[in-house]
Design an enzyme around this catalytic site. Structure first.
Site, short mmCIF file in Angstrom:
data_model
loop_
_atom_site.label_atom_id
_atom_site.label_comp_id
_atom_site.label_asym_id
_atom_site.label_seq_id
_atom_site.Cartn_x
_atom_site.Cartn_y
_atom_site.Cartn_z
CG ASP A 12 -1.87 1.21 1.22
OD1 ASP A 12 -2.43 1.49 0.14
OD2 ASP A 12 -2.05 1.85 2.26
CB SER A 13 0.30 4.69 -1.12
OG SER A 13 -0.95 4.91 -0.50
CB CYS A 75 -3.04 0.69 -2.57
SG CYS A 75 -2.99 2.44 -3.00
CD GLU A 160 -1.70 8.26 5.67
OE1 GLU A 160 -0.79 9.07 5.47
OE2 GLU A 160 -1.75 7.12 5.15
CB CYS A 194 -10.05 4.76 0.39
SG CYS A 194 -8.48 5.28 1.13
CG HIS A 196 -6.18 5.47 4.69
ND1 HIS A 196 -5.52 4.97 3.60
CD2 HIS A 196 -5.23 6.07 5.46
CE1 HIS A 196 -4.24 5.26 3.69
NE2 HIS A 196 -4.05 5.93 4.81
#
Length: 279
Positions: A12-13, A75, A160, A194, A196
């Protein structure tokens, strides 16, 4: 068997892919895993197709070099902007025995099973939404399904920066959810496109009527991978089964460890990715 040629790579990024990794490791705990977060260059959401492809390919090749014959792009942005090129251009020429899978197709294959109205919402980064990957892929499996998309550019930064539980996140959750619901009164299922976004599910559900279901991708991708390994014994037979999990980041180790505990629900020890090991 040499352990270096036997792990499943998960990329993942940044941190979000850990939500997918957690589901995969719970579903298939017997395998060895190497997780790589490209935190030094994240987020990928607003980068061009060319940049995301370049970054993703570099990280996939790094995981290949660590002995991962199978890499999961956990991702959505990388799956939308880089997966097809890697599968069609790079694997046949340079890595014919390796495989790279994404998170979009497994979701598209089952999403129609979760809606009664045939209207679903897709919430993702600007890059994922602008790619139109979900409407295109979903139409192959559920041609009559209507897909209503909403980009949520503030959600990843909020998460984040550790603000997803605070009151500050409420404004942007409410804003994007309301914008999506205004596109159709018939939406009865919302896909969080996503990795996240599952951390925002409690706040998202507060903004929704009870009849709308919220889906995250972790369990869907884990079930798809289990099925894939059953069908592809030439890959499965290469994988060691020592339940070993190793984590790498291209960014700051302490920062990654702190965020990873939020996404995984457990503390981990991360190693620094040595970019000099890239092929």
């Amino acid at each position: 068997m040499n352990n270096k040629v036997s792990s499943i790579g998960v990329f993942d990024s940044g941190f979000g892919g850990l939500t997918v990794f957690k589901s995969i490791a719970q579903k298939l705990p017997q395998y060895n895993y190497i997780y790589l977060g490209d935190n030094a260059r994240s987020p990928y959401g607003d980068h061009s197709f060319e940049t995301v492809y370049q970054y993703t390919l570099e990280c996939v090749e790094w995981l290949f070099a660590q002995g991962c014959p199978l890499v999961i792009l956990a991702c959505n942005t990388a799956s939308a902007k880089a997966l097809r090129s890697i599968q069609q251009l790079d694997l046949p020429k340079k890595y014919p025995n390796n495989r790279v899978l994404g998170v979009i197709r497994p979701t598209a294959e089952v999403i129609g099973n979760f809606t009664k109205t045939q209207n679903i919402g897709v919430m993702g980064t600007r890059g994922t939404i602008n790619s139109n990957s979900y409407p295109i892929e979903i139409s192959r499996f559920f041609p009559t399904l209507k897909v209503h998309q909403q980009s949520c550019p503030m959600w990843v930064p909020i998460i984040e920066n550790g603000e997803h539980l605070g009151d500050g996140a409420d404004f942007f959750v409410k804003e994007y959810v309301q914008e999506l619901l205004q596109k159709s009164a018939d939406i009865d299922c919302i896909l969080l496109a996503c990795t996240h976004y599952p951390l925002l599910i409690p706040k998202i559900e507060q903004q929704l009527p009870e009849n709308i279901q919220v889906l995250s991708q972790g369990e869907i991708v884990a079930n798809s991978l289990a099925n894939y390994l059953q069908r592809h014994t030439e890959i499965e037979s290469k994988l060691a089964k020592h339940s070993k999990k190793t984590f790498y980041t291209s960014g700051d180790i302490a920062t990654f460890n702190a965020h990873a505990s939020v996404f995984l629900g457990e503390e981990i020890k991360t190693q620094k990715m040595n970019s000099a090991l890239l092929p």
